[in-house]
Design an enzyme around this catalytic site. Structure first.
Site, PDB file in Angstrom:
ATOM      1  CE  LYS A  23      -3.699   0.098   2.784  1.00 35.22           C
ATOM      2  NZ  LYS A  23      -5.007   0.382   2.142  1.00 35.22           N
ATOM      3  NE  ARG A  93      -7.195   2.687   4.532  1.00 31.05           N
ATOM      4  CZ  ARG A  93      -7.606   3.928   4.225  1.00 31.05           C
ATOM      5  NH1 ARG A  93      -6.727   4.908   4.133  1.00 31.05           N
ATOM      6  NH2 ARG A  93      -8.888   4.155   4.012  1.00 31.05           N
ATOM      7  N   GLY A 102      -8.007  -7.680   4.687  1.00 29.16           N
ATOM      8  CA  GLY A 102      -8.763  -7.751   5.922  1.00 29.16           C
ATOM      9  C   GLY A 102      -7.998  -8.317   7.085  1.00 29.16           C
ATOM     10  CG  MET A 104      -2.314  -6.575   7.992  1.00 33.89           C
ATOM     11  SD  MET A 104      -1.571  -7.526   9.332  1.00 33.89           S
ATOM     12  CE  MET A 104      -0.775  -6.186  10.201  1.00 33.89           C
ATOM     13  NE  ARG A 336      -5.409  -4.500  -3.233  1.00 34.54           N
ATOM     14  CZ  ARG A 336      -5.906  -4.949  -2.099  1.00 34.54           C
ATOM     15  NH1 ARG A 336      -5.136  -5.056  -1.040  1.00 34.54           N
ATOM     16  NH2 ARG A 336      -7.173  -5.284  -1.993  1.00 34.54           N
ATOM     17  CG  HIS A 455     -13.835 -10.135   4.109  1.00 34.75           C
ATOM     18  ND1 HIS A 455     -14.073 -11.442   4.458  1.00 34.75           N
ATOM     19  CD2 HIS A 455     -12.569  -9.842   4.528  1.00 34.75           C
ATOM     20  CE1 HIS A 455     -13.001 -11.924   5.067  1.00 34.75           C
ATOM     21  NE2 HIS A 455     -12.075 -10.969   5.130  1.00 34.75           N
ATOM     22  CB  SER A 773      11.940 -42.854 -15.865  1.00 38.39           C
ATOM     23  OG  SER A 773      10.823 -42.162 -15.348  1.00 38.39           O
ATOM     24  CB  CYS A 844       7.626 -41.200 -14.140  1.00 38.53           C
ATOM     25  SG  CYS A 844       8.452 -42.530 -13.243  1.00 38.53           S
ATOM     26  CE1 TYR A 864       9.661 -38.558 -18.810  1.00 36.98           C
ATOM     27  CE2 TYR A 864      11.514 -38.840 -20.324  1.00 36.98           C
ATOM     28  CZ  TYR A 864      10.671 -39.333 -19.342  1.00 36.98           C
ATOM     29  OH  TYR A 864      10.831 -40.611 -18.891  1.00 36.98           O
TER      30      TYR A 864
END
Lengths: 887, 887
Positions: A23, A93, A102, A104, A336, A455, A773, A844, A864
């Site tokens: 903020k 704030r 919500g 804080m 934000r 909220h 693998s 895998c 992979y």
């Protein structure tokens, strides 16, 4: 010289989030951009950490710096904090690095007292003055002095009743004045102290309260649930007040530059006339749609559109803004990056690339793996939906399908979910920060009141939980623990279904189905870009043709693990038992060849057809044979019962014999026992049959023009000699089948690396195996010495729980343990490729679908990752992230 | 040019054992030393391997080289092979690199036929000529043509009966001539071919037969049992005959330069007048003591003494010689390092150092670990011996105490031992190579006939099995399967006891006791020299004061592993169960503190006193708690039975509750479950109690002036955070106790490295742990993914069996797997010392007493190995060997 603990907004910028919080950094950046931000300053997160680390004492210099900063604000506002004649009012704030909605606490109108309220009443308007003052007393007392918020609400209800009004703005100045008196008496009674009249004392206590709230239970729970570090601290923003509650040409709003639910490029928000910001967020009054401002306050609207455009272009991101209009003039209180649904995230990213705002790579990086996960969450089956009783339709606040038992308070919901493992839907009139633990535990959230930015909606979207908000049709009776809608009463514990995308609520449990991947156009675009970026291929684990088909439709480039043991389960178990119980090798091989071979061949054939042109790794039988046998304990009970009854007949004899066989087969530590290639070596007929089935299927498919690429995987190798022993026997079968069928197919033989010794001697193993693998489930079990079957229940979850033993940073079965297991992976890849440079290496285990583990696989140079079909899109994205991050 | 396949004796030397075999190299060396060796040549082991590898065909050039070599021998002997008028006779003997007594085959008098026998009869003596010829036919037919040897013996018995004589030398020339005729007829009938009259054909077939005998069943079994490689092949020695059967001034003998049984420096051997060498070894005639020659043939005796001295000085080793005296002149037929008992080996080594023949280091290197093992084998308890019935006294052919069931043939003995796991004593009239598999399987061997150099004696000494030979008093009835002595009849399956050192046989099972280490003076000297050489310390695993005392008496320099779980077993289990079943933490801790703490403290106190001045590593409780609970299966049966009877009372309820608890505690893979430090971390009271007991005991002992060095070992660490969590809690207890007791003791806290991850992250772990101890049992289990509880039974023994699956070179639970587990050990030592240069590192798994594993530990730079008290002397020796070998 003391540290700089306080930054004026004009001293900061967006890059200082660590220090100023989200903020504070946003306010600073907006100030720098010349946007209309009420002046103020930020006390840093460092100040918070210092305060908390020093027995809740202000660090040296903090208060002095606050005094100096306040003086600057005074000058800008042409008012003076704590001056009863010309008072500057401020808000206090919290603002941590990461948004914790919500979590804080906030206090508005700080600086008012019994004296200055009269000044404001005289200068502005008595109703506004007393309304503001009662808000201060109410918020301050709740946050700083820990007075129960409901007690204030009760007083307000009394006053409203006395005055015969229902809405807050209708309350008279006298009414609010009376409220203040009653509030102050309440505070004295409840907390034992007077509401402080000294504005500086108010400020000091407020700043301390915000600091302390970082370690409040709500905040800690939230951080635990969302994985935010406990070490960040929160900043405190002190900002001169502007007032949305000063008349009908004033108000407060929350808006997004684009639709956070759908991602449409359409300004989106809500506005409450004659109200302060908290009124919007609390959901207590239902706000109006923000576009109304276009008509009602055209100048402010125009300014807002301009600010919106500026911010989005500046941040190159959708913004979530809070603003206040005071007497027709716009003030920005926050900006934000906006939280959004997964669908919105994907659409916005794709649109912004089209708009030239960001690159494809930016777009890929902006999508987080859990968002892909959400997009592919199950949906309700249409037929099931039509057959069900629809209870109501509310706001589609957060998409997704949830089925669960209804609970009407967060504590019970959490308890039912955690202790009894129930799927739970939290139903509340509206939610507030005290409900978050219940939301975390719930599958979905339903509220009676509140809008799309309430909220409940904001938090649910952030948590990825389905939410239907503002379903005003339902009536909740918290005492009776029921809700009623359309004459139907739903009791606590009854099951309902929520469709968050449609905003619909159904009675009972609807069936869910996998989502249609093809409909996810934007997601497919993003994943297409991810495919261009990533170096890792993404394969899938699939045991039958249906799974293979889904895997391919999700973008899998091969099958990394086809488990043949699943082919011996279900109705086939009986046949397999027959083989296991065979008394001669001939009988054993006969059952294998006559019964199991055709079944396996059919499965393989189907998979090869689905995976035309792509490699398919088939693992030979892995689990110990006793897994296919009846339970030893059950047999023991059965035989004992028969004996107690004195039975001696054929059935008893048969059971007794079976028990003896099962007892003989049982092992103390089956995970480390007779399974994998050890079975293959000691009972070669089994693997030979499997290889025959694979190659018969492959040849049959190849004859039909299918391009088959079978790769036979030998499990549980610990010593190269195991491969040297069994692989040639199996290759011989493969060659023989191809000769019989008169066709050749491309093939490989390779092995799982799932025993630490195999990784340690990978150079030797690669001299025989054509591919590796990593079976990271077993590799983790053995490297860590932890049995997954037992350990999670017994101690592992406590080990990995930050709020309990906190011994392991992560559960190593979810995210690869880089220091231990990862070390073996890096070593094995290096050693293996030293001997066989073109060695094909993949993973895998379940880690193959975990983004953090995929990053490790990228760094280790794997070819992979293979994961469950549903995780394939996530893996495609994560592989691209890994490629970008590790450049 | 073809390879050189044939070496004349004068072309070789002692270093060419690989190529010429032991016998061939010895003959060559003696020839080079100018000793009286009848001329001859050796066909190489390479020729053998080539022959066997090429479908049993002579390699190119072999036969030609034999012809050339024979020509040289002809000239030296002034005779001519295959010349009927002046025939050269030769012996053909096998000779592999390592002595395999009686395993390979020998043919004497080759070159005789119907014609040349008359020449010899005329030139020498008819009895000698025909005796030699019948021996040739007999041996040749048995070895080359595979005719059953007993059939020849039957004919000889017939002839002896006809002539009314009992001993071979008494048979008349005519008698032997008749025997030859009958033998030839027998050969024709049994094998279908004529005995070959062509000497060259005889030679060719004989050489081939020796080559082939390398792959005979007897030879393979012997090599499997003794660990000799199958890839060596055997050489063939062709040597001109000298004759011990040419009259009473002739004979054959076997002798050792020192006593092979006791090691005394006293010429030792046996001699048969008028006999060939085979007669001595076969045990069919009981020879005279070699010292008789001193009187009977003083010149030959003097020559023999000179040769003996020359050879021992030359080889610097006790020699085992075969010789023949022909008409008073000595000929040497073989020399080799003599097999000896463990006691003799030790005495000879010590004596030779005193004599200046060898260095201390040579002496240490000459003792093999299994010899130390034999010296420390149990002996019969004196009281038990006195109380038992002594059946007889024979020759003390091979020392040691054996108790077992009597069996009269090798096959049955082997079967009873292998399949039924019985302790077996093989009893035979005499033994021959066909009995070796039974000797291998038996605990001890008893023969009726034969001397100290008979087959039974030589092989038993080599195998380290107790043997009583030549116990002529016993009468064996092979058909009835009994033996009778002093009127007592012992049936098959009855138990007897053999004292090989005393040559005594007892009825029934005598009790055995540990040997008195202090009496082993020479062994203690050797081990003292080993101590000067070795770098590794040798510690012992001991769980109570008695074991600690024994360990110390055997030379242990510390306790590397004191397992506390043993302190919870036996009568203490009930108390521990009480703690486990406690319903509250208070109750749990009360039982621990009031009941278990004093018990443990007492144990520790005793151990500290015994180990005054030396370190004692105590491991905190390691096994899962369910190991201390009743068996789940038994409870399940019990509860089921009670239910079947309709019981509902208190006892049933209690059992049912206990069953539920035990079921909840049970784990799928307990080895990887809730045990070790995981127990300590989740139930810290347990470890705290143990640490309190350790330090209370240590302080109490220290107050009495004992120098205590407790080291607390935390088991099963997988992540450094486990140590970071538990170690400080325990250190706190230690400090508290020392404060309470008002005395400080030196102490360490450290950990087992027994999980692969701990080894992989040893640098992190060493930042907390002050010492490492490799728990190689578990480390092997996890690194290899093999559960020892199951795997040996299920597949591991087959894996490690060269004649079965042959996948693993060794059982990794017996000898450390250097490639896998060893890699982790090297890694962990290096990483650990990087962080903590003075880190104390040892090994406490069973590998700590295995010589090959000790070599690895030496190379890895460990500080000590810790093994069972009985293995301490072996470990001391093995550590010295490692130090010398790895210089």
């Amino acid at each position: 010289m003391t540290k700089k603990w306080v930054y004026l907004f004009e001293e900061g910028n967006a890059k200082m989030r660590d220090l100023l919080g989200g903020k504070g950094a946003g306010l600073a950046e907006m100030t720098g951009l010349g946007l209309p931000v009420p002046p103020g300053f930020t006390c840093t997160t460092e100040a918070c950490l210092e305060y908390l680390g020093n027995n809740n004492k202000f660090p040296e210099g903090l208060w002095d710096q606050i005094l100096v900063a306040m003086e600057t604000v005074n000058k800008k506002m042409d008012r003076k904090f704590a001056d009863p004649k010309n008072p500057l009012l401020v808000s206090v704030r919290s603002g941590a690095k990461f948004s914790m909605p919500g979590m804080m606490d906030t206090i508005l109108n700080l600086g008012l007292n019994d004296e200055s309220v009269n000044t404001i009443a005289a200068q502005a308007d008595p109703r506004f003055a007393w309304d503001s003052y009662r808000r201060l007393v109410q918020m301050f007392s709740k946050v700083v002095l820990d007075v129960d918020g409901h007690l204030f609400e009760e007083i307000i209800q009394e006053i409203k009743a006395e005055e015969g009004v229902t809405a807050d703005p209708q309350v008279s100045p006298k009414g609010w004045q009376k409220a203040v008196e009653k509030f102050k008496a309440l505070v004295k009674r409840e907390s034992g102290v007077e509401f402080p009249q000294d504005p500086w004392k108010q400020l000091e206590l407020a700043v301390e309260a915000v600091f302390r709230s970082w370690n409040g239970k709500r905040a800690i729970d939230y951080r635990n649930a969302t994985g935010i570090s406990h070490k960040l601290g929160t900043a405190v923003n002190v900002q001169s007040m502007v007032f949305g509650n000063i008349g009908n040409d004033s108000g407060s709003g929350v808006a997004f530059t684009r639709n956070p639910s759908t991602g449409e490029n359409d300004f989106f928000g809500e506005y409450l006339f004659n109200a302060q910001g908290e009124d919007v967020v609390s959901g207590a009054r239902t706000p109006t749609e923000v576009h109304k401002l276009q008509v009602e306050a055209p100048q402010a609207w125009e300014a807002l559109m301009k600010v919106s455009k500026t911010l989005e272009t500046h941040y190159k991101e959708m913004q979530d803004m809070e603003f206040t209009i005071q007497n027709g003039k716009l003030y920005m209180l926050q900006t934000r990056n906006g939280k959004r649904t997964a669908a919105a995230a994907v659409k916005i990213a794709v649109d912004m690339v089209a708009e030239g705002l960001i690159t494809k790579e930016d777009a890929v990086m902006r999508i987080e793996h859990f968002q892909v996960d959400q997009l592919l969450h199950p949906r309700f089956d249409d037929a099931s939906r039509k057959a069900a009783v629809k209870l109501t339709k509310g706001l589609n606040a957060s998409p997704g399908a949830a089925v669960g038992e209804v609970y009407f308070d967060a504590d019970t919901a959490e308890k039912k979910a955690k202790e009894e493992g129930k799927a739970v839907i939290l139903v509340r009139p509206e939610t507030n920060p005290d409900d978050v633990h219940g939301m975390l535990a719930a599958k979905g959230v339903l509220t009676q009141h509140g809008g799309a930015t309430s909220h409940a909606a904001v938090v649910a979207r952030q948590l990825g939980k389905p939410c239907v908000a503002g379903a005003e049709e339902i009536k909740i009776d918290l005492r009776a623990r029921t809700m009623t809608v359309k004459g139907i009463t739903i009791k606590e514990g009854d099951v309902i279904s929520l469709d968050g995308a449609a905003g619909e609520v159904y009675q009972g449990a609807l069936k869910t189905v996998a989502p249609d991947f093809d409909e996810q156009k934007e997601l497919k675009i993003i994943l297409g870009w991810a495919d261009e970026i990533r170096k890792l291929m993404v394969w899938a684990n699939a045991d039958d043709p249906k799974q293979a088909k889904r895997a391919r439709s999700y973008g899998a480039q091969g099958i990394g693990l086809c488990r043949t043991e699943h082919m011996f389960l279900g109705e086939r178990t009986e046949k397999f038992q027959e083989a296991i119980l065979a008394e001669t090798d001939e009988e054993f091989n006969r059952v294998l060849d006559e019964v199991l071979l055709p079944l396996q061949r059919e499965d393989f054939y189907g998979i090869f057809k689905e995976m035309d042109g792509l490699p398919v790794i088939i693992r030979l039988l892995d689990p110990p044979l006793h897994e296919f046998m009846p339970s030893k304990d059950e047999l023991l009970v059965e035989v004992t019962r028969m004996e107690a009854k004195g039975e001696t007949g054929a059935e008893y004899q048969a059971k007794k014999k079976l028990l003896a066989i099962v007892q003989d087969m049982s092992e103390f530590n089956p995970m480390l026992g007779l399974r994998g290639c050890r079975l293959g070596i000691t009972m070669p007929g089994l693997n030979k049959m499997q290889v025959r089935a694979i190659f018969e299927a492959a040849c049959d498919a190849a004859k039909e023009g299918v391009k088959v690429k079978p790769e036979v995987m030998i499990p549980l190798t610990s010593h190269v000699n195991e491969l040297k022993h069994i692989q040639p026997l199996l290759e011989e079968v493969a060659e023989k089948v191809m000769q019989e069928k008169g066709i050749r197919v491309e093939y490989k033989f390779g092995t799982m690396i799932e025993i630490p010794r195999a990784a340690l001697t990978a150079d030797q193993i690669a001299s025989v195996a054509q591919f590796f693998s990593f079976g990271t489930n077993d590799l983790t079990q053995m490297t860590y010495g932890i049995s997954r079957d037992d350990a999670e229940r017994k101690f592992l979850l406590r080990y990995a729980d930050e709020s309990d033993l906190n011994i392991l940073p992560k559960n190593p079965f979810q995210t690869l343990d880089e220091e231990g297991v990862g070390q073996l992976i890096f070593m094995a890849v290096e050693k293996g490729r030293m001997v066989r440079p073109d060695l094909e290496v993949g993973i895998c285990g379940e880690h193959g679908g975990d983004p953090e583990s995929i990053d490790l696989c990228h760094r280790a140079g794997l070819n992979y990752v293979s994961c469950s079909p549903f995780r394939v899109p996530i893996a495609r994205l994560a592989a691209a992230h890994a490629a970008i991050k590790n450049r």
